[in-house]
Scaffold this motif. Structure first.
Motif, PDB file in Angstrom:
ATOM      1  N   GLU A 126      14.581   7.797  -1.377  1.00  0.00           N
ATOM      2  CA  GLU A 126      15.269   6.512  -1.255  1.00  0.00           C
ATOM      3  C   GLU A 126      16.767   6.667  -1.502  1.00  0.00           C
ATOM      4  O   GLU A 126      17.590   5.972  -0.894  1.00  0.00           O
ATOM      5  N   THR A 127      17.132   7.583  -2.379  1.00  0.00           N
ATOM      6  CA  THR A 127      18.542   7.837  -2.686  1.00  0.00           C
ATOM      7  C   THR A 127      19.346   8.165  -1.441  1.00  0.00           C
ATOM      8  O   THR A 127      20.531   7.841  -1.344  1.00  0.00           O
ATOM      9  N   PHE A 128      18.703   8.837  -0.472  1.00  0.00           N
ATOM     10  CA  PHE A 128      19.390   9.290   0.725  1.00  0.00           C
ATOM     11  C   PHE A 128      19.084   8.434   1.953  1.00  0.00           C
ATOM     12  O   PHE A 128      19.400   8.831   3.074  1.00  0.00           O
ATOM     13  N   SER A 129      18.466   7.276   1.779  1.00  0.00           N
ATOM     14  CA  SER A 129      17.987   6.497   2.920  1.00  0.00           C
ATOM     15  C   SER A 129      19.102   6.115   3.895  1.00  0.00           C
ATOM     16  O   SER A 129      18.914   6.160   5.123  1.00  0.00           O
ATOM     17  N   THR A 130      20.269   5.767   3.361  1.00  0.00           N
ATOM     18  CA  THR A 130      21.372   5.376   4.240  1.00  0.00           C
ATOM     19  C   THR A 130      21.856   6.563   5.056  1.00  0.00           C
ATOM     20  O   THR A 130      22.095   6.448   6.266  1.00  0.00           O
ATOM     21  N   TYR A 131      21.980   7.719   4.400  1.00  0.00           N
ATOM     22  CA  TYR A 131      22.423   8.905   5.120  1.00  0.00           C
ATOM     23  C   TYR A 131      21.341   9.402   6.077  1.00  0.00           C
ATOM     24  O   TYR A 131      21.642   9.928   7.144  1.00  0.00           O
ATOM     25  N   PHE A 132      20.092   9.223   5.706  1.00  0.00           N
ATOM     26  CA  PHE A 132      18.973   9.589   6.574  1.00  0.00           C
ATOM     27  C   PHE A 132      19.082   8.822   7.900  1.00  0.00           C
ATOM     28  O   PHE A 132      18.949   9.390   8.981  1.00  0.00           O
ATOM     29  N   SER A 133      19.333   7.522   7.816  1.00  0.00           N
ATOM     30  CA  SER A 133      19.468   6.720   9.035  1.00  0.00           C
ATOM     31  C   SER A 133      20.715   7.115   9.815  1.00  0.00           C
ATOM     32  O   SER A 133      20.746   7.033  11.048  1.00  0.00           O
ATOM     33  N   TYR A 134      21.746   7.581   9.110  1.00  0.00           N
ATOM     34  CA  TYR A 134      22.970   8.036   9.766  1.00  0.00           C
ATOM     35  C   TYR A 134      22.688   9.283  10.600  1.00  0.00           C
ATOM     36  O   TYR A 134      23.150   9.404  11.749  1.00  0.00           O
ATOM     37  N   ILE A 135      21.906  10.222  10.051  1.00  0.00           N
ATOM     38  CA  ILE A 135      21.516  11.415  10.805  1.00  0.00           C
ATOM     39  C   ILE A 135      20.761  11.008  12.064  1.00  0.00           C
ATOM     40  O   ILE A 135      21.016  11.508  13.160  1.00  0.00           O
ATOM     41  N   PHE A 136      19.824  10.085  11.909  1.00  0.00           N
ATOM     42  CA  PHE A 136      19.014   9.603  13.037  1.00  0.00           C
ATOM     43  C   PHE A 136      19.897   9.029  14.138  1.00  0.00           C
ATOM     44  O   PHE A 136      19.723   9.338  15.326  1.00  0.00           O
ATOM     45  N   LEU A 137      20.870   8.217  13.760  1.00  0.00           N
ATOM     46  CA  LEU A 137      21.753   7.591  14.749  1.00  0.00           C
ATOM     47  C   LEU A 137      22.659   8.615  15.423  1.00  0.00           C
ATOM     48  O   LEU A 137      22.918   8.529  16.631  1.00  0.00           O
ATOM     49  N   GLN A 138      23.153   9.586  14.666  1.00  0.00           N
ATOM     50  CA  GLN A 138      23.998  10.627  15.264  1.00  0.00           C
ATOM     51  C   GLN A 138      23.223  11.428  16.308  1.00  0.00           C
ATOM     52  O   GLN A 138      23.763  11.770  17.367  1.00  0.00           O
ATOM     53  N   ILE A 144      28.970   9.924  20.533  1.00  0.00           N
ATOM     54  CA  ILE A 144      29.816   9.008  19.770  1.00  0.00           C
ATOM     55  C   ILE A 144      30.257   9.735  18.509  1.00  0.00           C
ATOM     56  O   ILE A 144      29.600   9.700  17.467  1.00  0.00           O
ATOM     57  N   GLU A 145      31.373  10.433  18.616  1.00  0.00           N
ATOM     58  CA  GLU A 145      31.850  11.291  17.539  1.00  0.00           C
ATOM     59  C   GLU A 145      32.533  10.504  16.426  1.00  0.00           C
ATOM     60  O   GLU A 145      33.083   9.415  16.644  1.00  0.00           O
ATOM     61  N   ARG A 146      32.501  11.081  15.256  1.00  0.00           N
ATOM     62  CA  ARG A 146      33.208  10.507  14.120  1.00  0.00           C
ATOM     63  C   ARG A 146      34.701  10.776  14.256  1.00  0.00           C
ATOM     64  O   ARG A 146      35.123  11.898  14.554  1.00  0.00           O
ATOM     65  N   GLY A 147      35.509   9.738  14.067  1.00  0.00           N
ATOM     66  CA  GLY A 147      36.949   9.884  14.153  1.00  0.00           C
ATOM     67  C   GLY A 147      37.510  10.679  12.992  1.00  0.00           C
ATOM     68  O   GLY A 147      36.897  10.771  11.923  1.00  0.00           O
ATOM     69  N   LYS A 148      38.679  11.266  13.199  1.00  0.00           N
ATOM     70  CA  LYS A 148      39.280  12.124  12.180  1.00  0.00           C
ATOM     71  C   LYS A 148      39.556  11.394  10.874  1.00  0.00           C
ATOM     72  O   LYS A 148      39.490  11.977   9.797  1.00  0.00           O
TER      73      LYS A 148
END
Length: 391
Positions: A126-138, A144-148
């Protein structure tokens, strides 16, 4: 079909992918000892990786994959898991070892038909749930690259907005909801849980789901209570443990094959402690002294699947990588025994000291588990290629 293997380690995932019919055109790994292991096995007769190219030893962030665009069917790999491991420091996206952005970049530059990435179960906390969804979306929208100057949180919000818009322009992938797979349920003699990310390029129209489990704990209990397991290993009745009452299980679970145990895995291997001369006939099969049990680190009973082998942040966590005999005595698993537990072939040699080779094995994906997933992906890609209008 061609593949690119990232973060190859000692080759567990890559061997499974190769067995599924993919031929790697590029293998990338930063660790010198892992690269030595790969280089050595490329030279061995009948090696599982004899057809592999010379590994690229170095930081994957310095590797340009654009020359592979449109020429490779699959990208696979296990981005370094320390940021998410239950045994690590749990820093995730703040950790310089987080290589997920490089995995996404490889997909963006190669544009493969599919990808398979795996990681430790800790990533699903659960601690990483937000980043987990970020990996999924990437992985879903790698172009859709991350800006500098953009934070990962801002980038995630932009990806969510794009996803919500329903736009189907640009490179995108149908990412199957990631799942934690227990290797024991797929014929690996080890209770090892890994989370898998599998995606197919959206234009292929592939419908895919994770393979069905083939083995179960209930079936192993049934085999023990019926005596089939003990008879197979020629264990006399007086030497069999008292298992208590058998409460059965679901018909579905009992219809599967029994979990494989440590005893199953080590069958045919001489005990390196008591038969060192016979053990010496096997690669990397040498007794390692000094094993001891302590709270929380009690080793693996011989008649159960092994506990998950671990690499450790500061060397090998000895209490985890031990065999516990039926009389209660214990010793470290040899490197060859650990390789058996990870389903590497017996002719696969490991380079480095005992602690170094055990680290390689502790970080590896079981070959059999990788093969099961990769074969299913390969079958769907082949079926997709036979459909009219599919590339």
């Amino acid at each position: 079909m061609k593949a690119i293997e990232l973060f190859a380690g000692a080759g567990g995932l890559g061997i499974g992918v190769s067995r599924a019919g993919f031929k790697p055109t590029s293998v990338v790994e930063w660790d010198h000892w892992c690269c030595d292991t790969i280089r050595e096995n490329r030279k061995r007769d009948a090696s599982a990786i004899a057809h592999w190219p010379e590994p690229i030893e170095g930081d994957v962030s310095h590797v340009d994959f654009t020359s592979h665009e449109g020429k490779v069917q699959i990208v696979t790999g296990g981005p370094p898991c320390q940021p998410f491991s239950l045994g690590g420091k749990h820093r995730a996206h703040q950790d310089s070892r987080d290589m997920w952005p490089q995995a996404v970049r490889a997909v963006r530059e190669v544009k493969p038909q599919a990808f398979i990435f795996e990681n430790v179960k800790g990533l699903t906390r659960e601690t990483f749930s937000t980043y987990f969804s970020y990996i999924f979306l990437q992985l879903t929208y790698p172009e859709i690259e991350r800006g500098k100057t953009e934070s990962w949180v801002e980038h995630r919000a932009r990806l969510e907005s794009h996803h919500s818009s329903g736009s189907n322009s640009g490179l995108s992938y149908r990412v199957i909801p990631p799942r934690v797979l227990n290797a024991a349920n797929f014929g690996v003699p080890q209770k090892r849980e890994r989370v898998f990310f599998v995606g197919f390029r959206s234009d292929l129209g592939v419908e895919w789901s994770f393979p069905q489990e083939t083995h179960s704990r209930e079936a192993l209990l049934c085999a023990k209570h019926s005596g089939v397991y003990w008879e197979r290993h020629q264990i006399a009745k007086r030497q069999r443990p008292d298992l208590g009452d058998f409460r059965g299980g679901s018909a579905e679970a009992l219809a599967r094959k029994p979990w494989l145990t440590v005893r199953d895995a080590l069958e045919g291997l001489p005990d390196p402690e008591f038969s060192p001369t016979a053990a010496a006939r096997f690669l990397n099969h040498k007794f390692q002294p000094g094993a001891r049990s302590y709270p929380g680190h009690t080793g693996s009973p011989i008649d159960e699947p092994a506990k998950a082998l671990k690499a450790g942040v500061h060397g090998v966590p000895g209490g985890e990588n031990m065999l516990v005999r039926t009389d209660g005595s214990l010793r470290y698993f040899s490197v060859r025994e650990s390789a058996r537990l990870q389903t590497f072939p017996d002719n696969f040699a490991f380079h480095g000291s005992w602690s170094e080779t055990m680290r390689q094995l502790g970080n590896a994906v079981p070959v059999t588990l990788a093969e099961v997933v990769a074969k299913s992906v390969a079958a769907h890609l082949k079926a997709s290629g036979r459909k009219p209008g599919r590339a």
